[in-house]
Scaffold this active site. Structure first.
Site, short mmCIF file in Angstrom:
data_model
loop_
_atom_site.label_atom_id
_atom_site.label_comp_id
_atom_site.label_asym_id
_atom_site.label_seq_id
_atom_site.Cartn_x
_atom_site.Cartn_y
_atom_site.Cartn_z
N GLU A 301 0.20 -2.35 -5.06
CA GLU A 301 1.71 -1.91 -5.85
C GLU A 301 0.93 -2.07 -6.78
O GLU A 301 1.62 -2.45 -7.96
CB GLU A 301 2.82 -3.22 -5.58
CG GLU A 301 3.39 -3.17 -4.39
CD GLU A 301 4.66 -4.56 -3.66
OE1 GLU A 301 5.05 -4.16 -3.34
OE2 GLU A 301 3.81 -6.00 -4.49
C1 ACM Z 1 2.82 -6.16 0.42
O1 ACM Z 1 3.49 -6.34 1.16
N1 ACM Z 1 2.52 -5.83 -1.04
C2 ACM Z 1 1.54 -6.15 0.56
#
Ligand code: ACM
Length: 687
Positions: A301
């Site tokens: 992310e």
């Molecule tokens: C995640 O759920 N960002 C690993």
């Protein structure tokens, strides 16, 4: 072994063993057990045996004397070899276990198998006709996947060492063998760093593990045959690092510990050599603290916003010919991999670390379905599945149980590529979990995932899984897990210890928290929001609703088939529903006081209304009368309203009540009395 019969799940054991046969002659649990070792050298075996005795004592309430006065039944453990002192990926965890009136014989190639066999032995402790006994059984067992993990997020909410240790105890019982410890994120950096003391000093609110505590946890896990893989999430999810060391970030700051949840812009500066020098010294320090060869670097992310805003990162991108932020991240990842290799660590990352020339040794952890496992396998990388195993999403055990690492697109992989799928990990992210309720969110659902990762793929009966899950759940409680008891104390905090506590419990038993990311998306929460409401004490899955649902279905089948049992089944349902219908009367005085309970008035009222609808539907079905169209319409509206989340909980009994209404409507099908009162049926419309 009794025979080569396929895996049998009748034993009260989770995960279900590879091959097992129940025998008639068990061993009474009375005076204790004595250990006889043959060819075993690993001190972990004596400790595991002592734990078995202690746990059996707790589970049965019987005093266990290790040195029994009269000759006690013998547990013979025969070892083929020494094995390694540290648990390692792919070590031999197989065992054979025979329990009969002559005693217990556990045969293992290595110590790891003894730990697994003793976990099975503990689960064979059960009430018998003459008190507690160890069930007679013959078991041959080994895991399907070598990597069976549980991620604990100590960043979003700090989890004290006591919670981590209780979790490790429970993991041992269900044969999970990797603690993936998520130790840093935007909301907190949780390990003492002596090299960079502002990491925990400025980034943790004082809530961190000292190095002694980390070493203690790692050793505690080792003794239970559990590897500890630390995760330090970079280059994103790293705001807590920047509070003390803003120079690591691609924008100048200053930074504060992030209190909100979600995906944030700050990211490490991929273009500065000082960042890699820092990471090299940091990894060097942590590599010594965490002896497992695997080291998780996150990588998830990174939204690229901070990099896009930074002139220096822009210049770096141009100089290096990096097309986009994914290419920048790949560059960062390659540099980090070199650092890890320098400290003899193997890298794991979330599936964003996949890129064109990714080193073959890097383990890819997929949280975006089997597609990412397939992508990793096609590149020749080992992988782990975690999507489908996110415990924080509040899905049912059955739902998780239905997810197989080699299911979905991975089912089409050729066997040699399937061999690259090492297993999976349940993930307990803690945006909405604290030390107080995290165990209730892990257990027993993680045990269903443990079974999916240990047992053969053909073990799929959901009913049998739930039957065994309830048994292991009680065992885990007996050894100290708080997953069942925490709800009670959270309820009493809201109501006091009077009768209202039971009324709130009745309501809590039939609700579940809203699912998936509904709470994050509400935007109402920070890491400082108290998690003390009904939604926080409600268990992820309502056992009561599941039982009610089966009873409703059995009742409807009985009505349809015209067997005489419908009346009796209706009686049981009515009794339960009458309790639900009146519950609001008992609860209303406390709810009326407002405060934290004021918000659940609507939920409580909806339980009353839904129970009333269910009772009427049952009356119709039992009497064989058809409902009016108006009755159907009115009650469908009531149930649609009751099905809507309120105060972030859902009333989990509504779908089954809806099936009762549907059954009543269908039963009178073609004979329903219309609104105008005309009827095509000789049945009388009553409502
Ligand atoms: C995640 O759920 N960002 C690993």
């Amino acid at each position: 072994m009794a025979s080569g019969q396929p895996a049998l799940t009748s034993l009260p054991v989770v995960p279900a063993p590879l091959r097992a046969a129940a025998k008639n002659d068990g061993i009474p649990v009375s005076e204790g057990f004595q250990l006889r070792q043959v060819g075993c050298e690993d001190p972990r075996i004596v400790e595991a045996f002592d734990r078995f005795v202690d746990r059996t004592s707790r589970a049965t309430g019987m005093v266990q004397k290790i040195e029994a006065l009269s000759p006690a039944p013998t547990v013979t453990i025969a070892c083929g070899g020494k094995g390694s002192a540290w648990p390692s990926l792919g070590e031999d965890e197989s065992y054979r276990l025979d329990v009969g009136s002559a005693g217990v014989v556990l045969s293992v190639p290595e110590a790891a198998g003894a730990l697994r066999g003793l976990a099975t032995l503990f689960q064979l402790v059960a009430p018998g006709p003459n008190g507690f006994e160890i069930r007679g059984a013959s078991v041959e067992d080994r895991p399907r996947f070598p990597w069976r993990g549980l991620l604990l997020d100590s960043s979003r909410h700090f989890l004290p060492v006591s919670v981590v240790k209780r979790t490790l105890d429970a993991m041992e019982v269900v044969k999970l063998n990797v603690l993936h410890w998520h130790l840093s994120d935007d909301q907190g950096f949780r390990v003492e760093s002596r090299v960079f003391p502002r990491l925990h000093g400025a980034g943790s609110d004082g809530l961190f593990y000292t190095q002694e505590e980390v070493a203690d946890v790692v050793e505690y896990a080792r003794r239970r045959g559990i590897r500890v893989v630390p995760e330090f999430d970079v280059p994103g999810h790293a705001t807590s690092w920047f509070v003390g060391y803003p120079e690591l970030a691609s924008e100048p700051g200053p930074y504060q510990i992030e209190r909100r949840f979600g995906i944030f812009d700050p990211a490490m500066d991929p273009g500065r050599e000082e960042v890699y020098a820092f990471l090299d010294r940091f990894v060097s320090e942590m590599a010594a603290l965490f002896p497992d060869p695997y080291f998780h670097v996150g990588g998830d992310e990174v939204n690229g916003n901070a990099w896009a805003r930074s002139a220096s990162v822009g210049g770096f991108r141009e100089k290096m010919g990096l097309a986009d932020s994914a290419a920048v991240q790949a560059h960062f990842s390659r540099r980090l991999l070199e650092i890890l290799k320098g400290h003899r660590k193997k890298m794991i990352g979330w599936d964003e670390v996949l890129h064109a020339d990714l080193d073959r040794d890097v383990v890819v952890q997929s949280y975006r379905w089997h597609r990412k496992l397939v992508e990793a396998a096609n590149r020749g990388n080992p992988s782990l599945l975690s999507s489908g195993y996110y415990l924080d999403l509040m899905f049912s055990a059955a739902w998780h149980y239905g997810v197989d690492p080699l299911g979905g697109e991975a089912a089409a992989l050729p066997p040699e590529k399937q061999g690259l799928v090492l297993g999976g990990e349940a993930c307990m992210w803690t945006e909405f979990a604290t030390a107080e309720n995290v165990e209730a969110k892990i257990w027993p659902r993680a045990a269903a995932i443990a079974e999916r990762l240990w047992s053969v793929a053909s073990i799929v009966s959901v009913d049998d899984m739930y039957r065994r899950l309830s048994l292991v759940s009680e065992k885990l409680e007996a050894i100290g897990s708080t997953h069942l008891q925490s709800r009670g104390s959270m309820i009493r905090r809201l109501t006091g210890v009077g009768p209202e506590a039971r009324s709130l419990e009745i309501l809590a038993e039939v609700v579940e928290p809203v699912k998936e990311y509904a709470r994050v998306e509400s935007g109402r929460y920070t890491s400082q929001t108290p998690l003390v409401r009904l939604v926080d004490l409600a268990l992820p899955e309502s056992d009561e609703a599941r039982r009610f649902s089966s009873e409703v279905d059995a009742f409807v089948v009985a009505v349809r088939s015209g067997t005489g049992s419908a009346q009796a089944k209706a009686g049981g349902l009515r009794e339960k529903l009458a309790g639900w219908r009146v519950n609001d009367t008992h609860l209303a005085p406390v709810l009326g006081r407002g405060g934290l309970l004021g918000e659940i008035r609507g939920v409580s009222e909806n339980l009353t209304r839904s129970a009333q609808v269910a009772i009427e539907a049952i009356d119709l079905l039992v009497s064989g009368r058809a409902p009016s169209r108006a009755w159907i319409d009115r009650n469908l509206i009531t149930l649609a309203e009751a099905a809507r989340p309120k105060a972030e909980v859902i009333l989990a009994v509504v779908p089954a009540i809806r099936r009762l209404v549907d059954a009543a409507a269908a039963f009178g099908d073609g004979k329903t009395q219309g609104a105008a009162g005309s009827t095509t049926s000789d049945r009388k419309s009553v409502v």
